[in-house]
Design an enzyme around this catalytic site. Structure first.
Site, PDB file in Angstrom:
ATOM      1  N   HIS A   1      -4.025   2.269  -2.882  1.00 18.45           N
ATOM      2  CA  HIS A   1      -4.519   3.341  -2.013  1.00 18.45           C
ATOM      3  C   HIS A   1      -6.023   3.255  -1.785  1.00 18.45           C
ATOM      4  CE1 HIS A   1      -5.134   5.712  -5.862  1.00 18.45           C
ATOM      5  NE2 HIS A   1      -6.170   6.177  -5.176  1.00 18.45           N
TER       6      HIS A   1
ATOM      7  N   ASP B   1       0.553   0.550  -7.818  1.00 15.24           N
ATOM      8  CA  ASP B   1      -0.610   0.943  -7.022  1.00 15.24           C
ATOM      9  C   ASP B   1      -1.783  -0.006  -7.280  1.00 15.24           C
ATOM     10  OD1 ASP B   1      -2.466   2.264  -5.498  1.00 15.24           O
ATOM     11  OD2 ASP B   1      -2.098   4.241  -6.361  1.00 15.24           O
TER      12      ASP B   1
ATOM     13  N   SER C   1      -9.968   6.281  -9.339  1.00 18.77           N
ATOM     14  CA  SER C   1      -8.875   5.460  -8.825  1.00 18.77           C
ATOM     15  C   SER C   1      -9.298   3.997  -8.812  1.00 18.77           C
ATOM     16  CB  SER C   1      -8.510   5.894  -7.404  1.00 18.77           C
ATOM     17  OG  SER C   1      -7.898   7.145  -7.411  1.00 18.77           O
TER      18      SER C   1
END
Length: 714
Positions: free
Chosen positions: A84, A220, A649
């Site tokens: 992402h 991810d 992240s």
């Protein structure tokens, strides 16, 4: 400086706390955290984590494109981050015919790696304390505006002194609400190329349904490479550039994780509000966040109906939709968690205790009005917060909401320039137009804008709305479809042909009189405006909040002892730690998930839970190679109790030896209040197991040459 650091250390020693809470400065690790970390399993010295004299862990950690974290995992500048985080770049490089978001991409060699138009990584060089220097320029008689001006002037000098003639980017940031200041030196590399990404069905497996949820089964991750000139310096994209030879890169461990294993994360957490007063929490829960949630959902719904119709439109809006959806669920989770745990009530009790201390004779002059002024500000701005969030979601989801601030200003400048300057500007203007329409589909934009205007006009009832919207709403019973349709028919900003025609015969009045420009300008002007009363209350609030934080620390009543996150490099440490048993998870301990659990979620053709046929085949054969756990299962994700937030992240999850064991990518919704208050019982970080990452690259994608580039520890 020494006095400031000594006070910081003494304050910390007086308040023991759980080792897994806190986002810590690397320069203080040896003094503040190293002993605790060693007890938990750290085998590195503090100097091996942070050093300005030789390579250390910090040299392998980069800020990725300004909003995420990534790590260097090979001697040739190979970068790992989240799927992402790379989403924008992957979407940009994709077309309906070559859809790398949907199908994945793996460069067969260096020449096949692809350069997005705008992508950079930022290396952290060093930091230092400049609190004494900046605070010496300030006094209590200054207004907040005067204080900000004096700080800005000194910051400009500090940045100039440390950037070595533009070689480095220098950022001075305030901490503890303006009571301390540190500068950070960075080096930016802009030639960053896509190396590999799994298909969306792996990288986003679970979609919005599983977002912020556990158990999780998401791969991810995505991979990039940093390039430099032949001397290792930052350089613009060129086929003559070579892979960066980093000062340090992370070895990758295949040993796996067990409950209570030590885990530390280095990264760039974006923003926490752990020092936020009770009134601010109450404002968010009851006014700001509900408007954010409703506005985001309105934008998403109107994007989605067009995204579902066409692959090209889906790519246009993929990034904006994903970002909006992420925060939509986050803010709803925040409302639920903060309400459930009564966080505002807990803070109010702390503030009542502080207020008694503040109004003692010896403290009253500086701290006596702190709580009064803070509460006054929130009381005056609750309805404005609701209004602003409805309007901000309009501006975030509509490409035309901010047209007066972006392209519109460029067109004004072009029209006012002389013929010579226009000739120089024209190629960039054409490029800007083409780039704008790569992410704009007019039918969708009409619906988004009309729906958001209706929501804003009908729900922002406690605070005066933008004048033009009020007038239009009154004339059309708050149905904006007809007006928006007409505005797009008349506006030059509604097609690339009209905008390029304007470049041939420019006229500034055509820009400022354009209906979409006029509406956008009205919205932006109104959002920025505030009454004299609110401006004064805001000034008083700024001083009061700063003194609240200062007073809490001086009085030793501070509930936490570390500064809020603000996109500066931090370290957090804790352990692999399970949540209570969950029947939805097939794992023996609820701190990891397996491929079998992922297969059970599989739904053929489903947007969120589909899986590639090859992955299914490999799992059926149990073809896990060297990446299976010693117990025989294929690991997917695992949990730690590290203290992270947005911006982390893509952060590396490291074992006690500094070896990469996973990539952080999410938190659990039960602890969604974590940006405001840390819950040691519930707070978890959700990580991709590095063994699953390597299995996808090697066994699924057949890109073993990428794995071979890394240093694998078995």
């Amino acid at each position: 400086m020494k006095k400031i650091i000594l006070f910081f250390l003494l304050a910390l020693s007086a308040f023991p706390m759980r080792a897994d809470e806190g986002m810590w400065f690397l320069m203080f690790i040896e003094r503040l955290n190293h002993r605790d970390m060693e007890k938990m399993g750290l085998q590195l010295t503090a100097d091996e984590i942070y050093s300005i004299n030789h390579h250390s862990l910090k040299d392998a950690i980069v800020q990725f494109n300004g909003g995420c974290t990534a790590e260097i995992v090979s001697k040739d500048g190979l970068v790992l981050t989240n799927h992402h985080c790379g989403y924008d770049a992957i979407a940009e490089l994709s077309t309906a015919e070559q859809n790398y978001l949907k199908n994945g991409f793996w460069a067969k060699d260096r020449k096949s790696e692809m350069k997005p138009s705008s992508l950079f990584v930022r290396f952290f060089v060093r930091m230092d304390d400049v609190s004494k220097r900046i605070l010496s320029k300030l006094n209590d008689k200054m207004t907040e505006a005067e204080r900000d001006k004096a700080i800005a002037a000194e910051i400009a000098l500090i940045e100039k002194e440390n950037n070595e003639g533009g070689k480095y980017t220098v950022s001075v940031r305030s901490f503890f609400q303006g009571n301390e200041f540190y500068y950070f030196v960075y080096q930016d590399y802009k030639d960053v190329r896509l190396v590999g990404t799994p298909p969306e069905s792996v990288g986003k497996f679970g979609g919005d349904t599983d977002n912020w949820e556990w158990p999780r089964h998401t791969g991810d991750f995505s991979m990039f490479r940093v390039y430099a000139d032949k001397d290792g310096n930052p350089a613009d994209y060129s086929d003559k550039n070579v892979p960066l030879q980093p000062k340090h890169y992370l070895p990758v461990s295949l040993k796996g994780v067990q409950e209570n294993d030590f885990a530390m994360i280095l990264g760039y957490p974006g923003r926490t509000n752990r020092w936020m007063p009770a009134g601010g929490i109450e404002q968010n829960v009851k006014f700001a966040y509900p408007a954010w949630v409703e506005g985001a959902k309105t934008g998403m719904d109107n994007m989605k109906k067009y995204m579902d119709q066409d692959a090209t439109i889906r790519l246009m809006y993929a990034s904006k939709y994903a970002s909006t959806a992420n925060y939509w669920k986050n803010r709803q989770g925040m409302i639920d968690a903060l309400s459930k745990f009564g966080t505002a009530k807990t803070k109010a009790a702390q503030e009542a205790k502080f207020d008694k201390w503040a109004n003692k004779p010896e403290n009253k002059a500086k701290y006596g009005n702190v709580i009064t002024n803070i509460n006054k500000f929130y009381g005056m701005t609750n309805e404005k917060a609701r209004h602003d969030n409805y309007l901000q979601q309009l501006l975030r989801t509509s490409s035309y909401g901010t047209i007066a601030r972006g392209i519109g200003k460029q067109f004004e400048a072009y029209a006012k320039a002389d013929a010579k300057d226009r000739a120089e500007m024209k190629p960039d203007m054409v490029l800007m137009i083409d780039e704008f329409f790569k992410e704009v589909y007019i039918p969708a934009e009409k619906d988004i804008l009309a729906a958001q205007l209706h929501l804003y006009a009908t729900k922002s009832t406690g605070y005066k709305i933008a004048p033009m919207v009020e007038t239009l709403g009154a004339a059309n019973n708050n149905d904006f479809k007809t007006y928006v349709t007409s505005a797009f028919e008349l506006s030059m900003f509604s097609s690339p042909e009209r905008m390029k025609a304007f470049l041939e015969v420019p006229n500034a009045a055509m820009v400022t009189g354009d209906p979409l420009y006029t509406l956008s300008n009205d919205l932006l002007t109104h959002l920025a405006a505030k009454s004299d009363d609110i401006a004064k209350a805001q000034n008083d609030y700024g001083a009061a909040f700063r003194n609240l934080v200062d007073g809490l620390r001086v009085s030793k009543m501070a509930p936490i002892k570390y500064p809020d996150a603000n996109s500066t490099l931090r370290l957090t440490y804790g352990k692999v730690r399970a949540l209570p048993a969950d029947k939805r998870n097939d794992a023996k301990i609820n701190n990891y998930t397996t491929m079998e659990g992922m297969i059970k979620k599989y739904k053929a053709g489903d947007e969120e839970f589909d899986l590639p046929a090859r992955l299914m085949e490999l799992n059926k054969k149990k073809d896990y190679g060297q990446y299976a756990d010693k117990a025989g299962y294929m690991p997917i994700n695992f949990l730690t109790d590290n203290d992270i937030t947005g911006g982390n992240s893509g952060s590396p999850v490291l074992n006690g030896k500094g070896e990469l064991i996973g990539i952080a990518f999410d938190g659990n919704i039960e602890a969604m209040a974590g940006d405001v208050i840390f819950d040691p019982k519930l707070q978890r970080t959700i990580n991709v197991d590095i063994r699953y990452v390597l299995w996808i690259i090697d066994k699924y994608a057949g890109a073993k040459h990428i794995v071979d580039e890394m240093t694998i520890v078995k």
